[in-house]
Scaffold this active site. Sequence first.
Site, mmCIF file in Angstrom:
data_model
loop_
_atom_site.group_PDB
_atom_site.id
_atom_site.type_symbol
_atom_site.label_atom_id
_atom_site.label_comp_id
_atom_site.label_asym_id
_atom_site.label_seq_id
_atom_site.Cartn_x
_atom_site.Cartn_y
_atom_site.Cartn_z
ATOM 1 N N GLU A 57 -25.130 -37.101 5.817
ATOM 2 C CA GLU A 57 -24.937 -38.581 5.078
ATOM 3 C C GLU A 57 -24.353 -37.689 3.865
ATOM 4 O O GLU A 57 -24.693 -36.643 3.013
ATOM 5 C CB GLU A 57 -26.789 -38.658 5.105
ATOM 6 C CG GLU A 57 -26.950 -40.183 4.098
ATOM 7 C CD GLU A 57 -28.316 -39.881 3.622
ATOM 8 O OE1 GLU A 57 -29.001 -40.994 4.000
ATOM 9 O OE2 GLU A 57 -29.060 -38.666 4.305
ATOM 10 N N LYS A 92 -27.414 -48.723 6.436
ATOM 11 C CA LYS A 92 -29.036 -47.198 5.775
ATOM 12 C C LYS A 92 -30.225 -48.398 6.819
ATOM 13 O O LYS A 92 -29.806 -49.431 5.586
ATOM 14 C CB LYS A 92 -28.743 -46.678 5.968
ATOM 15 C CG LYS A 92 -30.611 -45.443 5.483
ATOM 16 C CD LYS A 92 -30.620 -44.649 4.869
ATOM 17 C CE LYS A 92 -31.384 -43.884 4.797
ATOM 18 N NZ LYS A 92 -31.218 -42.674 3.658
ATOM 19 N N CYS A 116 -30.240 -40.951 8.465
ATOM 20 C CA CYS A 116 -31.187 -39.307 8.099
ATOM 21 C C CYS A 116 -32.831 -40.549 8.418
ATOM 22 O O CYS A 116 -33.793 -40.315 8.998
ATOM 23 C CB CYS A 116 -30.752 -39.532 6.202
ATOM 24 S SG CYS A 116 -32.692 -38.006 5.660
#
Length: 271
Positions: free
Chosen positions: A40, A111, A152
């Site tokens: 990331e 995301k 994440c």
Amino acid sequence: MKVAAIQMNTKADKQENLQKAERFITKAAEDGAIFISLPEYFNFMGPDTEKVQNAEEIPGGETYQLLSSLAKKHGVYIHAGSILEKYSDEKAYNTGFVVSPEGDVVAKYNKLHLFDIEINGMPAYKESNTIQAGESSATVELPFGKAGLSICYDLRFPELYREYALDGCNVLCIPAAFTQYTGMLAWEVLQRARAIENQCYVIAAGQFGSHAPGKACYGNSMIIDPWGTVIARAPEGEGVIVAEIDPSTVKQARESVPCLTHRRPELYKVK
């Protein structure tokens, strides 16, 4: 077929970060990997005030141009774990994308779950101050099967990965910049859980070490098989890990323990 995860210590100098990523991608390709995953925010981890100005077009920006040329040069798929993508004058997307051996973007994921946390005594994180949340999941077809993309903090939302497994994915990509504190508590157990409960390989490329005063990432990048066994793990520091992916292992796991087909969603309170 071999896959690779790259572990980095990204900071605020984008050019230095891109040069480092190029070296690691080249090393992974030389080691025989056909799919290479970066962590990331691999091209920039600087002050929040500089995020929007470091956002790029995907495709079109300098990071895409570099990854496209490397993918064509080495004949590999490259997963940009995530970079900042242009959204508005105030915010950017946190976006992962996959470049094919022809140099084209074949999948893109914004995301979904933003990292807004405050643990007593620890530095606060408020990703939503500068990042616009995505609206949908994303998958990509690869030589060894279908992969589901995430980033994440998504790791803590298992319903996303069950959606991917039921959609036919046999690989879950979970690049991250997991904090050192939460990483010690949850990183490995959650990664292995996502692999076991969905009977998928997991490729988890992570950030490592300090990237700003008082803020550090856990590292411990891993490649995990569908039984939850860690088949490659990064040592402390930057580098590349490589492991074999065998689709027949996914098939064997799902036939032996058919948890995907024995589900009873009509009984669940959460739909």
